[in-house]
Design a protein around this motif. Sequence first.
Motif, PDB file in Angstrom:
ATOM      1  N   LYS A  92      -2.209  14.695  -0.420  1.00  0.00           N
ATOM      2  CA  LYS A  92      -1.724  13.304  -0.379  1.00  0.00           C
ATOM      3  C   LYS A  92      -2.220  12.517  -1.577  1.00  0.00           C
ATOM      4  CE  LYS A  92      -1.041  12.384   4.561  1.00  0.00           C
ATOM      5  NZ  LYS A  92      -1.501  11.560   5.713  1.00  0.00           N
ATOM      6  N   ILE A  93      -3.517  12.635  -1.872  1.00  0.00           N
ATOM      7  CA  ILE A  93      -4.066  11.825  -2.974  1.00  0.00           C
ATOM      8  C   ILE A  93      -3.715  12.412  -4.339  1.00  0.00           C
ATOM      9  CG2 ILE A  93      -5.967  10.992  -1.541  1.00  0.00           C
ATOM     10  CD1 ILE A  93      -7.822  12.886  -3.009  1.00  0.00           C
ATOM     11  N   LYS A  96       0.378  10.817  -5.429  1.00  0.00           N
ATOM     12  CA  LYS A  96       0.757   9.418  -5.619  1.00  0.00           C
ATOM     13  C   LYS A  96      -0.489   8.549  -5.755  1.00  0.00           C
ATOM     14  CE  LYS A  96       1.110   8.808  -0.590  1.00  0.00           C
ATOM     15  NZ  LYS A  96       1.948   8.373   0.530  1.00  0.00           N
ATOM     16  N   LYS A  97      -0.270   7.266  -5.930  1.00  0.00           N
ATOM     17  CA  LYS A  97      -1.373   6.333  -6.037  1.00  0.00           C
ATOM     18  C   LYS A  97      -2.180   6.331  -4.738  1.00  0.00           C
ATOM     19  CE  LYS A  97      -2.483   1.560  -7.160  1.00  0.00           C
ATOM     20  NZ  LYS A  97      -1.942   0.206  -7.461  1.00  0.00           N
ATOM     21  N   VAL A  98      -3.490   6.377  -4.886  1.00  0.00           N
ATOM     22  CA  VAL A  98      -4.368   6.526  -3.722  1.00  0.00           C
ATOM     23  C   VAL A  98      -4.563   5.167  -3.048  1.00  0.00           C
ATOM     24  CG1 VAL A  98      -6.589   7.356  -2.889  1.00  0.00           C
ATOM     25  CG2 VAL A  98      -5.544   8.409  -4.886  1.00  0.00           C
ATOM     26  N   SER A  99      -4.135   5.088  -1.785  1.00  0.00           N
ATOM     27  CA  SER A  99      -4.325   3.852  -1.018  1.00  0.00           C
ATOM     28  C   SER A  99      -5.736   3.811  -0.436  1.00  0.00           C
ATOM     29  CB  SER A  99      -3.300   3.786   0.123  1.00  0.00           C
ATOM     30  OG  SER A  99      -3.527   4.831   1.060  1.00  0.00           O
ATOM     31  N   LYS A 100      -6.121   2.637   0.014  1.00  0.00           N
ATOM     32  CA  LYS A 100      -7.443   2.476   0.624  1.00  0.00           C
ATOM     33  C   LYS A 100      -7.571   3.339   1.877  1.00  0.00           C
ATOM     34  CE  LYS A 100     -10.664  -0.985   2.400  1.00  0.00           C
ATOM     35  NZ  LYS A 100     -10.877  -2.436   2.729  1.00  0.00           N
ATOM     36  N   LYS A 101      -6.489   3.423   2.652  1.00  0.00           N
ATOM     37  CA  LYS A 101      -6.484   4.241   3.866  1.00  0.00           C
ATOM     38  C   LYS A 101      -6.704   5.708   3.528  1.00  0.00           C
ATOM     39  CE  LYS A 101      -3.588   5.491   7.831  1.00  0.00           C
ATOM     40  NZ  LYS A 101      -2.261   5.324   8.470  1.00  0.00           N
ATOM     41  N   ASN A 102      -6.026   6.206   2.465  1.00  0.00           N
ATOM     42  CA  ASN A 102      -6.181   7.603   2.061  1.00  0.00           C
ATOM     43  C   ASN A 102      -7.582   7.890   1.519  1.00  0.00           C
ATOM     44  OD1 ASN A 102      -3.624   8.347   2.838  1.00  0.00           O
ATOM     45  ND2 ASN A 102      -2.716   8.049   0.821  1.00  0.00           N
ATOM     46  N   LYS A 103      -8.159   6.898   0.826  1.00  0.00           N
ATOM     47  CA  LYS A 103      -9.534   7.060   0.333  1.00  0.00           C
ATOM     48  C   LYS A 103     -10.502   7.253   1.491  1.00  0.00           C
ATOM     49  CE  LYS A 103      -9.343   4.437  -3.999  1.00  0.00           C
ATOM     50  NZ  LYS A 103      -9.852   3.223  -4.710  1.00  0.00           N
ATOM     51  N   GLU A 105      -9.782   8.237   4.531  1.00  0.00           N
ATOM     52  CA  GLU A 105      -9.519   9.493   5.232  1.00  0.00           C
ATOM     53  C   GLU A 105     -10.075  10.678   4.443  1.00  0.00           C
ATOM     54  OE1 GLU A 105      -5.881  12.242   7.019  1.00  0.00           O
ATOM     55  OE2 GLU A 105      -5.420  10.267   6.167  1.00  0.00           O
TER      56      GLU A 105
END
Length: 488
Positions: A92-93, A96-103, A105
């Motif tokens: 996922k990371i 695309k651009k890494v969202s705060k939620k993905n960080k 997780e």
Amino acid sequence: MIQDNVKIHDNFSLEIKSIYENISEKKKTTYNTLTYLFIPNGLNINNQTYPKTKFYNDVKVYIRYNASEYTIDEILNLKTGPLHQLIKIVKKISGKKVSKKNKLEFESRVKMLGAILNNTLRIATSFLKENRKLDTDFSIDFFKKLKKVLVIYRDLVESIEGLKIDEELKNIIKYGDEYISNIINYYLIDWLEYYKISNIEKELLKEVITFIKEEQTYRKAQNFDVTNNKDFFDELLFHKRSQLKKFIESVLFLNRDIRKDGAFFEQSVFAVAAGLAMIFSTGIAFYYQQVYGNFTLPFFIALVVGYMLKDRIKASIGLLFVSKANSFFYDFKIKIKDSGTNLIGIIKENFTFVPFNKLGPKVKKHRLKNKFITADYNLMGEQIIQYKKKIVIYPKKFGEEISDNRLNSIVDITRINLYRFTTQMDDPKKEYSLLKKGKIINRVGNRIYHVNLIQKLYSEKGVEFKRYLVIMNRKGIKRIEPVELDVL
């Protein structure tokens, strides 16, 4: 169900580790534990010298989730397992651009894999020592699968290193790599020591030595254990490993909101007491005003006496509440919450001294077993500390923050520092004399003290008792011995 054990944490502290399972997915699960410390009178520990404030200063409580149990095969192959969940978030990371939620997780998945792998290795080590005749092929296969986990994880480290993302994320997966290397090195050396005292095949011994050397080579290449030349006692090395352990295992930590239990009711009682005292004082003032009138000496004396009695009535009702509060309230109420502020459970704790004749009959019988002196118990003289806990687990939000469907228990680690118990102890070495072959020989013996610990554990499956003998001297705890109890 309660899994419980007592061990030495350091020279002066014993550690009580209790695992409470979340039995129901719909109803709350409740446990009660009573821990009794039987302390020799000579140590001068009593309700005058050792009040609640000192006891709670000597007690540390840590609450966390218990890491889920996975076999090495499940870590490798299970699509919902921690390794494949980490692979999934890395993809996922990467795209695309890494969202705060993905960080968040990603960090959680790295930490969770480390914590679960540590638990897997711990269980495997216990299994190894309990089942001495292990199949060599099985052990070698386990090492191969563990190496495969390392290869997959370290491939992820390389792929993350090549991405244009925050250095913070790159560091997180590197911290995970170092932590996993630390725990594997620790358990491999533990296995090697066990293998050396066991009758095992040379092939297996060679396999584990090769694995340790490979891991040490990798650690050196990654500069994991590099410290400066001034760190002669490896202070920085141990500090770094401690901080790394806390960082990875923080995924399991739970927050504690500590408050005094029954505080609202206590203030209400004090308010009622003040009101009753005021009614009494005002009643006296009105009565003597009517009888003697204003500005007379009898009226003045009545006001003074009324005020004195008012003050004593308020204080007496307050003292009565405090003396009876232990029967209805605990000392503290601790709300257990995860990082998302979901309420996981509640722990209540209470400390008090209790006389021997107030103990339950089974606790008395368990304490009186294996007496060194058959004289009356009261002659021996002990002070008894009762540390009571009530644990309630709420299933609705349990494990929601971590999203691990195997998460089913919390760990309560209670450390009790016994240093205050040692201040009145004699010297740890005592001289004595004996006559041998007509000559007087002077010898030196160890002076020890016995602190007995009995636990009474209540769960939905019934009541269980455990007893331990804590053997101490002025220098600290020497050992803890479990005492086998009779079936009553």
